[in-house]
Design a protein around this motif. Sequence first.
Motif, mmCIF file in Angstrom:
data_model
loop_
_atom_site.group_PDB
_atom_site.id
_atom_site.type_symbol
_atom_site.label_atom_id
_atom_site.label_comp_id
_atom_site.label_asym_id
_atom_site.label_seq_id
_atom_site.Cartn_x
_atom_site.Cartn_y
_atom_site.Cartn_z
ATOM 1 N N HIS A 191 37.883 40.474 32.116
ATOM 2 C CA HIS A 191 38.369 41.283 33.235
ATOM 3 C C HIS A 191 38.676 42.703 32.759
ATOM 4 O O HIS A 191 38.532 43.011 31.573
ATOM 5 C CB HIS A 191 39.579 40.611 33.902
ATOM 6 C CG HIS A 191 40.700 40.260 32.976
ATOM 7 N ND1 HIS A 191 41.464 41.210 32.325
ATOM 8 C CD2 HIS A 191 41.192 39.050 32.582
ATOM 9 C CE1 HIS A 191 42.374 40.613 31.584
ATOM 10 N NE2 HIS A 191 42.239 39.303 31.710
ATOM 11 N N ILE A 212 43.140 35.145 37.960
ATOM 12 C CA ILE A 212 41.878 35.522 38.614
ATOM 13 C C ILE A 212 41.133 34.276 39.083
ATOM 14 O O ILE A 212 40.648 34.214 40.221
ATOM 15 C CB ILE A 212 41.011 36.380 37.667
ATOM 16 C CG1 ILE A 212 41.680 37.751 37.472
ATOM 17 C CG2 ILE A 212 39.586 36.531 38.199
ATOM 18 C CD1 ILE A 212 41.069 38.593 36.362
ATOM 19 N N ILE A 247 40.177 33.330 42.956
ATOM 20 C CA ILE A 247 38.809 33.026 43.396
ATOM 21 C C ILE A 247 38.802 31.684 44.122
ATOM 22 O O ILE A 247 38.216 31.543 45.198
ATOM 23 C CB ILE A 247 37.831 33.016 42.197
ATOM 24 C CG1 ILE A 247 37.655 34.436 41.646
ATOM 25 C CG2 ILE A 247 36.486 32.410 42.601
ATOM 26 C CD1 ILE A 247 36.883 34.516 40.335
ATOM 27 N N ASN A 297 40.451 38.269 47.228
ATOM 28 C CA ASN A 297 39.613 39.336 46.691
ATOM 29 C C ASN A 297 40.025 39.688 45.258
ATOM 30 O O ASN A 297 41.151 40.120 45.025
ATOM 31 C CB ASN A 297 39.720 40.579 47.577
ATOM 32 C CG ASN A 297 38.853 41.716 47.082
ATOM 33 O OD1 ASN A 297 37.932 41.525 46.294
ATOM 34 N ND2 ASN A 297 39.149 42.914 47.546
ATOM 35 N N VAL A 298 39.116 39.519 44.308
ATOM 36 C CA VAL A 298 39.386 39.858 42.903
ATOM 37 C C VAL A 298 38.540 41.048 42.437
ATOM 38 O O VAL A 298 38.550 41.385 41.257
ATOM 39 C CB VAL A 298 39.144 38.645 41.972
ATOM 40 C CG1 VAL A 298 40.121 37.525 42.273
ATOM 41 C CG2 VAL A 298 37.707 38.145 42.067
ATOM 42 N N ARG A 299 37.831 41.682 43.359
ATOM 43 C CA ARG A 299 36.921 42.772 42.981
ATOM 44 C C ARG A 299 37.589 43.843 42.104
ATOM 45 O O ARG A 299 37.024 44.248 41.093
ATOM 46 C CB ARG A 299 36.319 43.414 44.236
ATOM 47 C CG ARG A 299 35.262 44.467 43.933
ATOM 48 C CD ARG A 299 34.778 45.164 45.198
ATOM 49 N NE ARG A 299 34.035 44.295 46.070
ATOM 50 C CZ ARG A 299 32.718 44.162 46.035
ATOM 51 N NH1 ARG A 299 32.000 44.839 45.154
ATOM 52 N NH2 ARG A 299 32.101 43.365 46.878
ATOM 53 N N LEU A 313 37.892 42.963 38.143
ATOM 54 C CA LEU A 313 36.732 42.628 37.316
ATOM 55 C C LEU A 313 35.784 43.820 37.192
ATOM 56 O O LEU A 313 35.667 44.613 38.129
ATOM 57 C CB LEU A 313 35.957 41.464 37.949
ATOM 58 C CG LEU A 313 36.714 40.145 38.105
ATOM 59 C CD1 LEU A 313 35.904 39.174 38.944
ATOM 60 C CD2 LEU A 313 37.037 39.541 36.746
ATOM 61 N N PRO A 318 32.447 45.620 37.785
ATOM 62 C CA PRO A 318 31.580 45.368 38.945
ATOM 63 C C PRO A 318 30.465 44.353 38.672
ATOM 64 O O PRO A 318 30.178 43.501 39.513
ATOM 65 C CB PRO A 318 30.992 46.748 39.263
ATOM 66 C CG PRO A 318 31.966 47.722 38.688
ATOM 67 C CD PRO A 318 32.599 47.051 37.506
ATOM 68 N N PHE A 369 31.951 40.913 38.697
ATOM 69 C CA PHE A 369 32.253 40.500 40.074
ATOM 70 C C PHE A 369 30.977 40.018 40.769
ATOM 71 O O PHE A 369 30.956 38.965 41.405
ATOM 72 C CB PHE A 369 32.878 41.647 40.876
ATOM 73 C CG PHE A 369 33.134 41.271 42.307
ATOM 74 C CD1 PHE A 369 34.251 40.530 42.659
ATOM 75 C CD2 PHE A 369 32.212 41.618 43.298
ATOM 76 C CE1 PHE A 369 34.459 40.149 43.980
ATOM 77 C CE2 PHE A 369 32.416 41.239 44.624
ATOM 78 C CZ PHE A 369 33.548 40.502 44.960
ATOM 79 N N ASP A 370 29.889 40.792 40.633
ATOM 80 C CA ASP A 370 28.621 40.414 41.272
ATOM 81 C C ASP A 370 28.107 39.078 40.728
ATOM 82 O O ASP A 370 27.590 38.248 41.475
ATOM 83 C CB ASP A 370 27.567 41.508 41.065
ATOM 84 C CG ASP A 370 27.900 42.778 41.837
ATOM 85 O OD1 ASP A 370 28.745 42.725 42.763
ATOM 86 O OD2 ASP A 370 27.335 43.840 41.500
ATOM 87 N N LEU A 393 29.854 36.590 39.521
ATOM 88 C CA LEU A 393 30.673 35.498 40.040
ATOM 89 C C LEU A 393 30.533 35.335 41.548
ATOM 90 O O LEU A 393 30.541 34.218 42.065
ATOM 91 C CB LEU A 393 32.144 35.729 39.690
ATOM 92 C CG LEU A 393 32.502 35.577 38.210
ATOM 93 C CD1 LEU A 393 33.938 36.018 37.966
ATOM 94 C CD2 LEU A 393 32.285 34.144 37.752
ATOM 95 N N ASP A 394 30.392 36.468 42.244
ATOM 96 C CA ASP A 394 30.324 36.440 43.702
ATOM 97 C C ASP A 394 29.121 35.668 44.208
ATOM 98 O O ASP A 394 29.160 35.027 45.255
ATOM 99 C CB ASP A 394 30.315 37.869 44.245
ATOM 100 C CG ASP A 394 30.670 37.940 45.721
ATOM 101 O OD1 ASP A 394 31.583 37.187 46.132
ATOM 102 O OD2 ASP A 394 30.033 38.722 46.451
#
Length: 194
Positions: A15, A165, A169, A174-176, A179, A181, A184-185, A187-188
Amino acid sequence: MKKIGLFFGSFNPIHIGHLILANYILENSDMDELWFVVSPQNPFKDKKSLLKDHNRLDMVQLAVKSYPNMRASNVEFSLPKPSYTIDTLTYLHEKYPDYSFSLIMGEDNLSSLHKWKNSDLLIKNHHIIVYPRVFEGEKKDSEYLQHENISMIKAPVIELSATEIRNMIRDGKNVRPMLPPEVFDYLDGSSFYK
């Protein structure tokens, strides 16, 4: 001699706190590079929430790709389990005889360093950089901080945990902002930690 800082962890996930700390240490020391050493599955950690080694390594690689002096290391993936820091350092010294390695650890780890395998050799033969942490444990590190190979760095204290975190999730929060970017992408688009 190239100076490398070794930041060990499960990075589950990596993170922004990790990156802020790593960048601070690089900018305020004589290190040439900082390696995030992704530790394999720890038998004492909850296996449900610990992603596979390669997923955690992928996230670290994504997180550091914009930082030329940081890299992800999978050195412990091929070493005998369980991984002991002293064994990893011995292996790295043999593989990179022209490099000088420093160990980076949180203040919380320093207080239990006496329980580590060959901790006396670790302290005698390696520089250890200690960063401040907020933790509940007893502070028994004063004897260690007197040692010539151990230095405390006044890095920012980042109260951000991978556990928190993962819980956010799981709860659909929202954890954006917490993390990098790219992480985040990564994991998203997955079902990780859900």
